[in-house]
Design an enzyme around this catalytic site. Structure first.
Site, PDB file in Angstrom:
ATOM      1  CG  ASP A  13      -1.821  -1.242   1.229  1.00 12.15           C
ATOM      2  OD1 ASP A  13      -2.240  -1.680   0.146  1.00 12.15           O
ATOM      3  OD2 ASP A  13      -2.054  -1.778   2.317  1.00 12.15           O
ATOM      4  CE  LYS A  16       2.313  -2.557  -4.385  1.00 16.66           C
ATOM      5  NZ  LYS A  16       2.100  -2.199  -2.972  1.00 16.66           N
ATOM      6  N   GLY A  17       0.096   1.706  -7.312  1.00 17.22           N
ATOM      7  CA  GLY A  17      -0.883   1.952  -8.368  1.00 17.22           C
ATOM      8  C   GLY A  17      -0.719   3.332  -8.961  1.00 17.22           C
ATOM      9  CG  ASN A  38      -3.011 -10.893  -2.642  1.00 10.43           C
ATOM     10  OD1 ASN A  38      -3.061 -10.652  -3.854  1.00 10.43           O
ATOM     11  ND2 ASN A  38      -1.946 -11.442  -2.085  1.00 10.43           N
ATOM     12  CB  THR A  42      -6.167   3.717  -4.549  1.00 13.18           C
ATOM     13  OG1 THR A  42      -6.413   2.750  -3.553  1.00 13.18           O
ATOM     14  CG2 THR A  42      -7.332   4.678  -4.673  1.00 13.18           C
ATOM     15  N   GLY A 301     -10.767  -3.224   3.705  1.00 16.38           N
ATOM     16  CA  GLY A 301     -11.295  -2.116   4.511  1.00 16.38           C
ATOM     17  C   GLY A 301     -10.752  -2.090   5.935  1.00 16.38           C
ATOM     18  N   GLY A 414       0.050  14.202  -2.760  1.00 17.84           N
ATOM     19  CA  GLY A 414      -1.410  14.057  -2.753  1.00 17.84           C
ATOM     20  C   GLY A 414      -1.783  12.849  -3.592  1.00 17.84           C
TER      21      GLY A 414
HETATM   22  P1  GDP Z   1      -0.734   0.285  -3.569  1.00 16.51           P
HETATM   23  O1  GDP Z   1      -1.386  -0.972  -3.104  1.00 16.51           O
HETATM   24  O2  GDP Z   1       0.733   0.300  -3.355  1.00 16.51           O
HETATM   25  O3  GDP Z   1      -1.092   0.645  -4.986  1.00 16.51           O
HETATM   26  O4  GDP Z   1      -1.314   1.451  -2.641  1.00 16.51           O
HETATM   27  P2  GDP Z   1      -2.861   1.664  -2.211  1.00 16.51           P
HETATM   28  O5  GDP Z   1      -3.598   2.214  -3.378  1.00 16.51           O
HETATM   29  O6  GDP Z   1      -3.400   0.447  -1.553  1.00 16.51           O
HETATM   30  O7  GDP Z   1      -2.693   2.734  -1.054  1.00 16.51           O
HETATM   31  C1  GDP Z   1      -2.105   3.975  -1.295  1.00 16.51           C
HETATM   32  C2  GDP Z   1      -3.130   5.083  -0.958  1.00 16.51           C
HETATM   33  O8  GDP Z   1      -2.456   6.318  -0.885  1.00 16.51           O
HETATM   34  C3  GDP Z   1      -4.202   5.272  -2.011  1.00 16.51           C
HETATM   35  O9  GDP Z   1      -5.389   5.656  -1.373  1.00 16.51           O
HETATM   36  C4  GDP Z   1      -3.664   6.407  -2.882  1.00 16.51           C
HETATM   37  O10 GDP Z   1      -4.690   7.146  -3.525  1.00 16.51           O
HETATM   38  C5  GDP Z   1      -2.971   7.250  -1.851  1.00 16.51           C
HETATM   39  N1  GDP Z   1      -1.787   8.007  -2.303  1.00 16.51           N
HETATM   40  C6  GDP Z   1      -0.809   7.612  -3.162  1.00 16.51           C
HETATM   41  N2  GDP Z   1       0.155   8.538  -3.224  1.00 16.51           N
HETATM   42  C7  GDP Z   1      -0.210   9.539  -2.371  1.00 16.51           C
HETATM   43  C8  GDP Z   1       0.396  10.774  -1.964  1.00 16.51           C
HETATM   44  O11 GDP Z   1       1.483  11.146  -2.385  1.00 16.51           O
HETATM   45  N3  GDP Z   1      -0.295  11.517  -1.024  1.00 16.51           N
HETATM   46  C9  GDP Z   1      -1.495  11.117  -0.502  1.00 16.51           C
HETATM   47  N4  GDP Z   1      -2.084  11.896   0.390  1.00 16.51           N
HETATM   48  N5  GDP Z   1      -2.079   9.977  -0.881  1.00 16.51           N
HETATM   49  C10 GDP Z   1      -1.445   9.191  -1.789  1.00 16.51           C
HETATM   50  P1  IMO Z   2      -0.968  -4.253  -2.233  1.00 17.26           P
HETATM   51  O1  IMO Z   2      -0.598  -4.791  -3.596  1.00 17.26           O
HETATM   52  C1  IMO Z   2      -0.944  -4.809   2.095  1.00 17.26           C
HETATM   53  C2  IMO Z   2      -1.084  -8.950   3.531  1.00 17.26           C
HETATM   54  C3  IMO Z   2      -2.323  -9.421   4.269  1.00 17.26           C
HETATM   55  C4  IMO Z   2      -1.711 -10.449   5.209  1.00 17.26           C
HETATM   56  C5  IMO Z   2      -0.603 -11.081   4.351  1.00 17.26           C
HETATM   57  C6  IMO Z   2      -1.013 -12.394   3.693  1.00 17.26           C
HETATM   58  O2  IMO Z   2      -2.234  -3.481  -2.220  1.00 17.26           O
HETATM   59  O3  IMO Z   2       0.195  -3.544  -1.606  1.00 17.26           O
HETATM   60  P2  IMO Z   2      -2.619 -13.005   1.671  1.00 17.26           P
HETATM   61  O4  IMO Z   2      -4.100 -12.780   1.496  1.00 17.26           O
HETATM   62  O5  IMO Z   2      -1.784 -12.358   0.627  1.00 17.26           O
HETATM   63  O6  IMO Z   2      -2.270 -14.437   1.870  1.00 17.26           O
HETATM   64  O7  IMO Z   2      -2.281 -12.278   3.068  1.00 17.26           O
HETATM   65  O8  IMO Z   2      -0.295 -10.120   3.354  1.00 17.26           O
HETATM   66  N1  IMO Z   2      -1.328  -8.380   2.190  1.00 17.26           N
HETATM   67  C7  IMO Z   2      -1.239  -7.073   1.914  1.00 17.26           C
HETATM   68  N2  IMO Z   2      -1.002  -6.011   2.710  1.00 17.26           N
HETATM   69  N3  IMO Z   2      -1.092  -4.626   0.764  1.00 17.26           N
HETATM   70  C8  IMO Z   2      -1.306  -5.684  -0.050  1.00 17.26           C
HETATM   71  O9  IMO Z   2      -1.310  -5.590  -1.391  1.00 17.26           O
HETATM   72  C9  IMO Z   2      -1.430  -6.975   0.512  1.00 17.26           C
HETATM   73  N4  IMO Z   2      -1.652  -8.214   0.007  1.00 17.26           N
HETATM   74  C10 IMO Z   2      -1.581  -9.063   1.048  1.00 17.26           C
HETATM   75  O10 IMO Z   2      -2.954  -8.378   4.965  1.00 17.26           O
HETATM   76  O11 IMO Z   2      -1.078  -9.790   6.280  1.00 17.26           O
HETATM   77 MG    MG Z   3      -2.850  -1.616  -1.754  1.00 18.60          MG
END
Ligand code: GDP
Ligand code: IMO
Ligand code: MG
Length: 428
Positions: A13, A16-17, A38, A42, A301, A414
């Site tokens: 999280d 990366k997206g 998994n 975003t 969530g 942001g």
């Molecule tokens: P990913 O799984 O690595 O793609 O990351 P996620 O999308 O699960 O979580 C990253 C969250 O941070 C998302 O809600 C993005 O919209 C938000 N985000 C990404 N870059 C920034 C940033 O520079 N500032 C803020 N405030 N939010 C960011």
């Molecule tokens: P993105 O790509 C954060 C975590 C789970 C759990 C462990 C194993 O959005 O960064 P699984 O269902 O993969 O066997 O769960 O890994 N987990 C993540 N945590 N971001 C993710 O993906 C995750 N994908 C799995 O919460 O601790």
């Molecule tokens: Mg994520």
């Protein structure tokens, strides 16, 4: 024209997206190479917010071909739900390619994921319950079902039968659940065959030819370095290779073809699920980071655990992935703090560790050694050049860069595509 791998440098999280999406129209192919639904990535484009789970972020860029590589595990129901959801919002998904060798998550593995967790009790991993672990276990155990099996119904039936011979024993005798019917599962999987057929490709061949033709290919990781099955905080990890080397095995492109490896890293740290997390904050400051950063899982969530930036983890991620660049995200979330602590080393039972301890028990005992950096109070969300940042924010970035050992090429201020400071072009 480069081949660029994008990986998470912490526990997922990191953004990366957004990082992948941002390379956008200049990228010809975006390949997902590990994990499955998994993941939750975003991407915010103007007023539109997309949560992608199984589909690569390239799906949102017209002209870019998104590819689900052989290293991914595919839940067919989720695949088509996600495609339908995007189509309903006017996103064209017709370019999507799916590797014939990707493994399928059969419905019984979702059940097994959940009941296994329950049986682990206190030792549970906190998985997403999507059937990821059991499906990768089947792959290694050579009882998995692949996308190509959908096109030979008698082979498919044999494989489902072979897998269920063991699984039904487990479900009934160990977990006290109902046995699963071979025909029911086979028919359910076959119901997706014709819809998936036009997308199925020899993705390794397509990608190698694309690189031969000078195209730009981005390999987008799910999860992150500290969740990697080999290099993460095992057993509190996911079941795939989320580090840069996974891009090669998970796509069929050799290491000599990769030009750049980008680690995405937050200006602080978060983690979802169980497992050690040295800089975790259980106090009001942790709650502040969660609220201001919107730290709730995109997939489940769940509230994310929050803590300060950990430079030991950053150095580890640099080393394990061979990072060439860091993309620092969410710097804006730290605005308004007087001091910002950064973990520079660990104290493990009185012994200082500048690098990751070699054993898991020591990591569980690791207490962070902090350096306190000065904070800033000015709103930075409108900054578009490094010089637009307040001087203390600049110093924070430069300090992280030095501690981490990798140049910070881009800084997120942001969630929106535009809210980024680019210091070095990642595609150059
Ligand atoms: P990913 O799984 O690595 O793609 O990351 P996620 O999308 O699960 O979580 C990253 C969250 O941070 C998302 O809600 C993005 O919209 C938000 N985000 C990404 N870059 C920034 C940033 O520079 N500032 C803020 N405030 N939010 C960011
Ligand atoms: P993105 O790509 C954060 C975590 C789970 C759990 C462990 C194993 O959005 O960064 P699984 O269902 O993969 O066997 O769960 O890994 N987990 C993540 N945590 N971001 C993710 O993906 C995750 N994908 C799995 O919460 O601790
Ligand atoms: Mg994520």
């Amino acid at each position: 024209m480069p081949a660029v791998v994008v990986v998470g440098a912490q526990w997922g999280d990191e953004g990366k997206g957004k990082a992948t999406d941002q390379l956008g129209s200049r990228v010809d192919y975006v390949v997902k190479f590990n994990g499955g639904n998994n993941a939750g990535h975003t991407v915010v484009v103007g007023d539109e917010k997309y949560a992608l789970h199984l589909l690569p972020s390239g799906i949102l860029s017209p002209g870019c071909t998104p590819v689900i590589g052989n290293g991914v595990v595919v839940d067919l129901e989720v695949l088509f739900e996600e495609i339908d959801g995007l189509n309903a919002r006017g996103v064209d998904t017709s370019r999507l390619l799916v590797s014939a060798s990707a493994h399928i998550i059969p419905p019984y593995n979702r059940t097994l994921d959940k009941v296994t967790e329950r049986f682990l009790g206190k030792r549970q991993i906190g998985t997403t319950g999507r059937g990821i672990g059991p499906t990768y276990a089947d792959k290694m155990n050579r009882v998995g079902i692949r996308v190509q099996d959908l096109f030979d119904s008698s082979i498919l039936r044999q494989k489902v039968e072979g897998a269920l011979a063991q699984k039904n024993q487990m479900l009934v005798k160990v977990f006290n659940r109902r046995a699963v019917d071979v025909d029911e599962i086979t028919d359910e999987l076959l119901s997706y065959a014709e819809r998936v057929r036009p997308m199925v490709a020899d993705s390794a061949l397509v990608l190698n030819q694309a690189l031969d033709d000078g195209r730009t290919v981005v390999f987008e990781a799910g999860q992150a370095t500290m969740l990697d099955v080999d290099h993460g905080t095992y057993p509190f990890v996911t079941s795939s290779s989320a580090t840069a080397a996974g891009a090669c095995t998970g796509s069929g492109v050799g290491p000599t073809r990769i030009d750049r490896v980008v680690g995405v890293i937050k200006a602080y740290t978060t983690r979802v699920g169980e497992g050690p997390f040295p800089t975790e904050l259980d106090d009001d400051m942790g709650e502040r980071l969660r609220q201001v950063g919107g730290e709730y899982g995109t997939t489940t969530g769940r509230p994310r655990r929050t803590g300060w930036y950990d430079a030991v983890v950053a150095r580890y991620a640099t080393r394990i992935n061979g990072l060439t660049d860091l993309v620092l995200t969410k710097l804006d979330v730290l605005t308004g703090l007087e001091k910002v602590p950064v973990c520079v080393a660990y104290d493990v039972d009185g012994v200082r560790h500048d690098e990751m301890p070699i054993d898991q028990s020591a990591f569980h005992h690791a207490r962070p050694v902090y350096a306190e950096l000065d904070g800033w109070s000015e709103d930075i969300s409108g900054a578009r050049t490094f010089e637009d940042l307040p001087v203390n924010a600049q110093r924070y970035v430069l300090a992280l860069e030095e501690m981490s050992g990798t140049r910070i090429s881009s800084i997120g201020v942001g969630p929106d595509r535009e809210a980024t400071i680019v210091r070095h072009d990642l595609l150059d």
